[in-house]
Design a protein around this motif. Structure first.
Motif, PDB file in Angstrom:
ATOM      1  N   SER A  58       9.964 -14.929  70.789  1.00 48.77           N
ATOM      2  CA  SER A  58      10.461 -16.293  70.658  1.00 48.77           C
ATOM      3  C   SER A  58      10.599 -16.636  69.182  1.00 48.77           C
ATOM      4  N   VAL A  59      11.388 -17.667  68.918  1.00 51.48           N
ATOM      5  CA  VAL A  59      11.557 -18.188  67.567  1.00 51.48           C
ATOM      6  C   VAL A  59      11.233 -19.676  67.615  1.00 51.48           C
ATOM      7  N   ASP A  60      10.317 -20.121  66.742  1.00 51.27           N
ATOM      8  CA  ASP A  60       9.947 -21.534  66.763  1.00 51.27           C
ATOM      9  C   ASP A  60      10.946 -22.363  65.956  1.00 51.27           C
ATOM     10  N   ARG A  61      10.781 -23.664  65.965  1.00 48.12           N
ATOM     11  CA  ARG A  61      11.752 -24.541  65.312  1.00 48.12           C
ATOM     12  C   ARG A  61      11.780 -24.347  63.804  1.00 48.12           C
ATOM     13  N   GLY A  62      10.749 -23.759  63.221  1.00 44.30           N
ATOM     14  CA  GLY A  62      10.730 -23.439  61.796  1.00 44.30           C
ATOM     15  C   GLY A  62      11.387 -22.106  61.478  1.00 44.30           C
ATOM     16  N   GLY A  63      11.901 -21.410  62.521  1.00 44.38           N
ATOM     17  CA  GLY A  63      12.567 -20.128  62.327  1.00 44.38           C
ATOM     18  C   GLY A  63      11.648 -18.924  62.308  1.00 44.38           C
ATOM     19  N   ARG A  64      10.340 -19.140  62.560  1.00 47.32           N
ATOM     20  CA  ARG A  64       9.401 -18.020  62.577  1.00 47.32           C
ATOM     21  C   ARG A  64       9.532 -17.235  63.873  1.00 47.32           C
ATOM     22  N   ILE A  65       9.460 -15.921  63.748  1.00 47.13           N
ATOM     23  CA  ILE A  65       9.573 -15.019  64.901  1.00 47.13           C
ATOM     24  C   ILE A  65       8.173 -14.705  65.413  1.00 47.13           C
ATOM     25  N   TRP A  66       7.973 -14.893  66.719  1.00 46.12           N
ATOM     26  CA  TRP A  66       6.713 -14.631  67.400  1.00 46.12           C
ATOM     27  C   TRP A  66       6.945 -13.535  68.428  1.00 46.12           C
ATOM     28  N   VAL A  67       5.993 -12.618  68.567  1.00 47.73           N
ATOM     29  CA  VAL A  67       6.085 -11.544  69.555  1.00 47.73           C
ATOM     30  C   VAL A  67       4.752 -11.417  70.273  1.00 47.73           C
ATOM     31  N   SER A  68       4.821 -11.365  71.595  1.00 50.07           N
ATOM     32  CA  SER A  68       3.624 -11.046  72.380  1.00 50.07           C
ATOM     33  C   SER A  68       3.710  -9.571  72.756  1.00 50.07           C
ATOM     34  N   THR A  69       2.543  -8.932  72.787  1.00 47.56           N
ATOM     35  CA  THR A  69       2.471  -7.523  73.176  1.00 47.56           C
ATOM     36  C   THR A  69       1.394  -7.384  74.246  1.00 47.56           C
ATOM     37  N   ARG A  70       1.148  -6.174  74.652  1.00 44.68           N
ATOM     38  CA  ARG A  70       0.102  -5.952  75.655  1.00 44.68           C
ATOM     39  C   ARG A  70      -1.299  -6.088  75.069  1.00 44.68           C
TER      40      ARG A  70
ATOM     41  N   ASN B  25      24.358   4.486  72.374  1.00 44.96           N
ATOM     42  CA  ASN B  25      25.685   3.999  71.960  1.00 44.96           C
ATOM     43  C   ASN B  25      25.621   2.790  71.016  1.00 44.96           C
ATOM     44  N   SER B  26      24.423   2.441  70.536  1.00 48.12           N
ATOM     45  CA  SER B  26      24.281   1.266  69.669  1.00 48.12           C
ATOM     46  C   SER B  26      23.064   1.452  68.766  1.00 48.12           C
ATOM     47  N   GLY B  27      22.654   0.393  68.104  1.00 50.73           N
ATOM     48  CA  GLY B  27      21.483   0.423  67.240  1.00 50.73           C
ATOM     49  C   GLY B  27      20.188   0.069  67.943  1.00 50.73           C
ATOM     50  N   LEU B  28      20.218  -0.009  69.278  1.00 48.80           N
ATOM     51  CA  LEU B  28      18.970  -0.247  70.011  1.00 48.80           C
ATOM     52  C   LEU B  28      18.009   0.917  69.785  1.00 48.80           C
ATOM     53  N   THR B  29      16.721   0.609  69.713  1.00 47.55           N
ATOM     54  CA  THR B  29      15.717   1.656  69.510  1.00 47.55           C
ATOM     55  C   THR B  29      15.061   2.100  70.812  1.00 47.55           C
ATOM     56  N   ASP B  30      15.318   1.363  71.894  1.00 47.79           N
ATOM     57  CA  ASP B  30      14.701   1.641  73.196  1.00 47.79           C
ATOM     58  C   ASP B  30      15.550   0.952  74.256  1.00 47.79           C
ATOM     59  N   ASP B  31      15.731   1.572  75.402  1.00 45.72           N
ATOM     60  CA  ASP B  31      16.519   0.984  76.488  1.00 45.72           C
ATOM     61  C   ASP B  31      15.715   0.055  77.386  1.00 45.72           C
ATOM     62  N   ASP B  32      14.401  -0.045  77.162  1.00 42.32           N
ATOM     63  CA  ASP B  32      13.539  -0.918  77.952  1.00 42.32           C
ATOM     64  C   ASP B  32      13.331  -2.212  77.171  1.00 42.32           C
ATOM     65  N   ILE B  33      14.035  -3.276  77.582  1.00 43.17           N
ATOM     66  CA  ILE B  33      14.054  -4.547  76.864  1.00 43.17           C
ATOM     67  C   ILE B  33      13.098  -5.532  77.536  1.00 43.17           C
ATOM     68  N   ARG B  34      12.199  -6.139  76.752  1.00 46.61           N
ATOM     69  CA  ARG B  34      11.222  -7.064  77.320  1.00 46.61           C
ATOM     70  C   ARG B  34      11.274  -8.460  76.730  1.00 46.61           C
ATOM     71  N   GLY B  35      12.093  -8.678  75.708  1.00 46.17           N
ATOM     72  CA  GLY B  35      12.193 -10.007  75.123  1.00 46.17           C
ATOM     73  C   GLY B  35      13.530 -10.216  74.449  1.00 46.17           C
ATOM     74  N   LEU B  36      14.101 -11.415  74.599  1.00 48.54           N
ATOM     75  CA  LEU B  36      15.343 -11.797  73.942  1.00 48.54           C
ATOM     76  C   LEU B  36      15.181 -13.204  73.386  1.00 48.54           C
ATOM     77  N   ALA B  37      15.669 -13.420  72.165  1.00 54.56           N
ATOM     78  CA  ALA B  37      15.642 -14.740  71.544  1.00 54.56           C
ATOM     79  C   ALA B  37      16.738 -14.771  70.482  1.00 54.56           C
ATOM     80  N   PHE B  38      17.144 -15.959  70.099  1.00 55.70           N
ATOM     81  CA  PHE B  38      18.102 -16.118  69.008  1.00 55.70           C
ATOM     82  C   PHE B  38      17.365 -16.613  67.780  1.00 55.70           C
ATOM     83  N   ASP B  39      17.684 -16.014  66.601  1.00 55.33           N
ATOM     84  CA  ASP B  39      17.089 -16.520  65.373  1.00 55.33           C
ATOM     85  C   ASP B  39      17.883 -17.727  64.889  1.00 55.33           C
TER      86      ASP B  39
END
Length: 188
Positions: free
Chosen positions: A132-144, A81-95
């Motif tokens: 996460s998003v750092d104070r410089g606005g860079r987006i970081w992602v951890s994976t397995r 019902n939206s633009g999500l690509t997967d229903d399993d969500i593992r991270g949320l952050a604001f840019d």
């Protein structure tokens, strides 16, 4: 047994650390400032974040929930019902513009500005564990398997052979929890 905290200086402003942290899934329940409570016994919450207007909750396979702090029924966003690509969500952050970044387990990162959904560049099937998003606005992602950073529209591996999640502290430093024993880790 606790691992020691170690720091790896990535740049002048960012640190990555290994910490022992307990992560727990809970059943959905959110309260607004007025004291209203929503709950559901069938949502397994994996991550939760709040802005001035809403509480957002990512779930283990049931999509993204939005609870308005002004009350009313919660909204449920799913891949159907939206633009999500997967229903399993593992991270949320604001840019830096206030848009919500949604790290899905199997299908990358999606950006939602309140109106439009946009998929960020692909990460080649990586299973996301945090964003996460750092104070410089860079987006970081951890994976397995890696720690990634979005640079000039492309993902780059900053540390390989990790399995954990990350956050950014109030000072803009990136912290990484690694579930693997130290002997299995190496910096990228």
């Amino acid at each position: 047994m606790m691992k020691s905290v170690t720091h790896l200086l990535l740049s002048r402003y960012h640190k990555v650390a290994t910490l022992a942290i307990l992560f727990v899934s809970i059943s959905a329940s959110a309260s607004d400032a007025a004291g209203s409570t929503w709950s559901s016994s069938y949502f397994s919450i994996t991550v939760i974040i709040s802005d001035n207007q809403n509480v957002w909750a990512g779930t283990a396979g049931q999509g993204l929930l939005r609870f308005s702090k002004k009350g009313g029924a919660p909204e449920i966003f799913t891949a159907t019902n939206s633009g999500l690509t997967d229903d399993d969500i593992r991270g949320l952050a604001f840019d830096t513009s206030g848009a919500l970044l949604i790290g899905t387990l199997r299908n990358g990162v999606v950006r939602f500005d309140g109106t439009a959904w946009k998929s960020l560049p692909s990460m080649s099937g990586e299973m996301i564990t945090g964003i996460s998003v750092d104070r410089g606005g860079r987006i970081w992602v951890s994976t397995r398997s890696n720690l990634w950073r979005l640079t000039n529209g492309s993902w780059e591996i900053i540390i390989n052979r990790i399995n954990g999640t990350l956050c950014v502290d109030p000072y803009g430093d990136v912290w990484l929890y690694d579930r693997k024993p130290e002997s299995e880790c190496s910096s990228g």
